[in-house]
Design an enzyme around this catalytic site. Structure first.
Site, PDB file in Angstrom:
ATOM      1  N   SER A 294       0.810  -1.211   0.000  1.00 46.35           N
ATOM      2  CA  SER A 294       0.000   0.000   0.000  1.00 46.35           C
ATOM      3  C   SER A 294       0.849   1.269   0.000  1.00 46.35           C
ATOM      4  O   SER A 294       1.531   1.568  -0.980  1.00 46.35           O
ATOM      5  CB  SER A 294      -0.952  -0.048   1.205  1.00 46.35           C
ATOM      6  OG  SER A 294      -1.937   0.943   1.125  1.00 46.35           O
ATOM      7  N   ASP A 305      10.249   5.076 -10.248  1.00 41.56           N
ATOM      8  CA  ASP A 305       9.846   5.670 -11.527  1.00 41.56           C
ATOM      9  C   ASP A 305      10.558   6.992 -11.802  1.00 41.56           C
ATOM     10  O   ASP A 305      10.875   7.307 -12.956  1.00 41.56           O
ATOM     11  CB  ASP A 305       8.337   5.911 -11.552  1.00 41.56           C
ATOM     12  CG  ASP A 305       7.553   4.655 -11.901  1.00 41.56           C
ATOM     13  OD1 ASP A 305       8.173   3.581 -12.008  1.00 41.56           O
ATOM     14  OD2 ASP A 305       6.320   4.753 -12.072  1.00 41.56           O
ATOM     15  N   LYS A 319      -0.779  -4.198  -3.300  1.00 39.75           N
ATOM     16  CA  LYS A 319      -2.051  -3.540  -2.983  1.00 39.75           C
ATOM     17  C   LYS A 319      -2.069  -2.169  -3.659  1.00 39.75           C
ATOM     18  O   LYS A 319      -1.465  -1.218  -3.174  1.00 39.75           O
ATOM     19  CB  LYS A 319      -2.245  -3.395  -1.478  1.00 39.75           C
ATOM     20  CG  LYS A 319      -3.572  -2.725  -1.116  1.00 39.75           C
ATOM     21  CD  LYS A 319      -3.696  -2.525   0.380  1.00 39.75           C
ATOM     22  CE  LYS A 319      -4.973  -1.763   0.718  1.00 39.75           C
ATOM     23  NZ  LYS A 319      -4.918  -0.344   0.261  1.00 39.75           N
TER      24      LYS A 319
END
Length: 471
Positions: A294, A305, A319
């Site tokens: 999460s 990224d 999740k």
């Protein structure tokens, strides 16, 4: 209509005026609204039948609360109904202090399952592991319990003992006696590791960003010459979205951190970083594993990224959904925790079910490597029967031999192999430049037996080690 229905249900009265109001809305909404009204009548009929005919007297509030929780948990593993008591417990949890054991738990098909013990808590010290099943609490069966009911049994005054009955993969069931403590969750701690700083974040509560900033500032003041930072998010079960954004923002100068998208494709909310990297641009490595879930995955995905850090460890939990807490009558009737959006990393990835794959895959022990090769037991979002689907065409990585495993002489009880490899990545400047270790010896699961022999069997390895109220 939903607002009126929830108030009516939580008061256990659907009076004539309320039903007339619902009927008017149903007629105005057309066939779908009329069907909703018909089902509501069916629900009322069932409640009445139970109250009049069940073999023992039933408590109406418990009956309705169980129905609400069953309705919501049927949607996905992270939606549920919180009683007023459970709502207060959750508020205590996000504030960072409560009396209990220090466990993050979930419920899967009526079984209470451990997502992760929290660092330094009684449950952590007692050896409770991610993926353990809690089958009883103080001799009372936990089979069929909701998360709220299990939390209520495990929380209580500090100093009192709680006995948990544990079922663990490839281990005989056993009991653990744990003494409750005041759980003051300090979610961020820092220390020096050779030439590098080490920042451990164990959860995301209301204080996490502030605690992380303070811990890093103190570390930097004592060690001004440190050459890099390791951010440890292993076995971090997640928590508050704004704190995940805050932690990411500490290390990014600008640009997107995460976006969340609801049912409507145009309903997109983006969170961006503000200027200012507290490290001054120091090289970073993030440690993750299958217990990183999460909010922890939001941070790992953002830093990966944005090319701010490289990831070392194992594929994360997976999740990729956001839950919204919706109080009912100001919280007097509890609240619903409802999945309202999916989140996406800056590159547009949804990691729902699939998780985030590290740049350098490293098993913590040879037993863990064998379990990954055999997938004897891999607890992740994908293991939930009713988890939201992954992006079309995507699936979690299949059983495989991890890229790196500790050498035979390495003792995982006294050493941290993933941390060692994270320091190697900082030392050599990148994953690509870091010398790779020999291929591990973990064997893939194989089917044994031949035609006419005993039935085929699979060779399996040891079990691998993943905001819900925490006991």
């Amino acid at each position: 209509m939903k607002k009126h229905l929830l108030i009516g249900v939580s008061a256990f009265v659907l009076g004539a005026a309320t039903m007339a109001y619902l009927n008017q809305n149903a007629l105005a909404a057309g066939p779908s609204g009329a069907e909703s009204y018909r089902v509501l009548e069916l629900f009322g009929d069932v409640v009445q039948a139970v109250e009049e005919n069940y073999v023992a007297e039933v408590e109406p509030r418990k009956l309705i609360e169980s129905a609400l929780d069953g309705m919501l948990t049927s949607l996905d593993p992270h939606s549920n109904y919180l009683t007023p008591e459970a709502l207060n417990d959750m508020r205590d949890q996000t504030r960072g202090e409560y009396g209990g054991l220090g466990l993050e738990i979930s419920s899967e098909e009526g079984v209470v399952k451990v997502i992760s013990p929290m660092d330094g808590t009684p449950a952590f010290k007692a050896g409770i592991k991610p993926g353990d099943y809690i089958t009883a609490v103080n001799g009372q069966t936990a089979i069929g319990m909701t998360v709220s009911e299990a939390v209520k049994l495990m929380r209580g005054p500090p100093g009192e003992a709680v006995t948990l009955s544990i079922a663990r993969e490839k281990t005989d069931p056993f009991d653990v006696r744990i003494v409750r403590e005041v759980i003051k969750t300090r979610s961020a701690v820092a220390r020096i590791e050779g030439d590098y700083g080490y920042l451990r974040i164990s959860a995301f509560n209301e204080k996490t960003t502030e605690e992380a900033r303070m811990a890093f500032d103190e570390l930097k003041a004592k060690n001004p010459g440190m050459k890099g930072l390791i951010l440890d998010l292993r076995n971090n079960p997640g928590g508050l979205l704004d704190q995940a954004v805050g932690i990411s923002d500490l290390f990014l100068e600008n640009g997107e951190i995460v976006s969340q998208r609801g049912r409507n494709p145009r309903d997109i909310e983006r969170y961006n970083a503000r200027a200012g990297d507290i490290t001054g641009g120091l090289p970073m490595v993030v440690l993750i594993n299958s217990g990183s879930a999460s909010a922890a995955e939001i941070v790992a995905g953002a830093l990966q990224d944005r090319k701010r850090a490289e990831l070392v460890g194992l594929t994360s939990f997976g999740k990729g959904s956001v839950q919204t807490l919706i109080p009912l009558r100001g919280g007097a009737d509890g609240a619903i925790k409802l999945t309202t959006a999916r989140y996406y990393t800056p590159s547009g990835r949804s990691i729902q079910k699939t998780g985030i794959e590290p740049d350098l895959e490293v098993a913590q022990s040879r037993e863990e490597a064998q379990a990954i090769a055999n997938r004897a037991f891999q607890f992740s979002e994908a293991s939930f029967r009713n988890a939201l689907n992954a992006d079309e065409g995507k699936s979690r990585i299949a059983p495989h031999e991890p890229a790196e495993t500790p050498p035979p002489e390495f003792n995982p009880r006294t050493g941290d192999f993933q941390l060692i490899r994270a320091k190697d990545v900082l030392k050599f400047g990148s994953v690509a430049a870091t010398p790779k270790l020999p291929k591990p010896t973990a064997r893939m699961a194989e089917v044994v037996g031949a035609r006419g022999s005993t039935p085929a069997a699979a060779k399996t390895g040891a079990a691998a080690e993943t905001p819900t109220p925490k006991p």
